[in-house]
Design an enzyme around this catalytic site. Structure first.
Site, PDB file in Angstrom:
ATOM      1  CD  GLU A 136       3.547  -0.440   7.033  1.00 49.17           C
ATOM      2  OE1 GLU A 136       3.183   0.176   6.367  1.00 49.17           O
ATOM      3  OE2 GLU A 136       3.107  -1.197   7.933  1.00 49.17           O
ATOM      4  CG  HIS A 184      -0.238   0.127   2.452  1.00 51.36           C
ATOM      5  ND1 HIS A 184       0.195  -1.043   3.363  1.00 51.36           N
ATOM      6  CD2 HIS A 184       0.204   1.176   3.388  1.00 51.36           C
ATOM      7  CE1 HIS A 184       0.727  -0.691   4.495  1.00 51.36           C
ATOM      8  NE2 HIS A 184       0.733   0.492   4.392  1.00 51.36           N
ATOM      9  CG  HIS A 188       4.247   4.329   5.382  1.00 50.70           C
ATOM     10  ND1 HIS A 188       3.228   4.965   6.525  1.00 50.70           N
ATOM     11  CD2 HIS A 188       3.479   3.283   5.297  1.00 50.70           C
ATOM     12  CE1 HIS A 188       2.104   4.231   6.781  1.00 50.70           C
ATOM     13  NE2 HIS A 188       2.436   3.182   6.060  1.00 50.70           N
TER      14      HIS A 188
HETATM   15 CO    CO Z   1       1.273   1.263   6.247  1.00 50.02          CO
END
Ligand code: CO
Length: 134
Positions: A130, A7, A79
């Site tokens: 991430e 994502h 992020h």
């Molecule tokens: Co995230």
């Protein structure tokens, strides 16, 4: 090491307004807001055919995205999350090569119930990364 893009997370000052932009202006499939008090955010998921966008609004006093929104009051990309097969192997390789892992360096259970780590933006092209074990 990297696999799929899981994502892209966008911090927003107003989740309803952000959800409207993606649903009404861009015509995307958008979830109901989902509070995640353990992570200090409320999330709206934007489902795309090949990945998802997460709209994040601060929740509570010590939200991890509040400082970012103070610097970026209209919101912005916070992020990006890549999937890895083995998060410990990925962490060990990155640390051995000098990359910085945020926090205590140990994977935590992330918003999707899977182990995640965050990597220092200064080591990754100015982007908070991430890693999520898929
Ligand atoms: Co995230």
């Amino acid at each position: 090491m990297l696999d799929r893009l899981n994502h892209v997370a966008i911090a927003v000052p107003d989740l309803q307004a952000g959800a409207r932009v993606y649903r009404d202006t861009l015509g995307a499939k958008v979830s109901e807001p989902q509070p995640e008090p353990d992570h200090g955010v409320t999330v709206v998921f934007v489902e795309l055919s090949n990945t998802k966008i997460e709209l994040l609004e601060p929740l509570g006093e010590n939200s991890p995205i509040q400082k970012f929104l103070d610097k970026n009051p209209s919101g912005g990309i916070h992020h990006i999350c890549y999937e890895v097969v083995d998060i410990y192997a990925a962490r060990n390789r990155l640390v051995s090569e000098g990359s910085r892992v945020l926090g205590d360096g140990e994977p935590k259970i992330g918003a999707h119930g899977k182990p995640v780590l965050f990597l220092h933006p200064k080591d990754f092209c100015g982007t908070l990364v991430e890693l999520e074990q898929a």
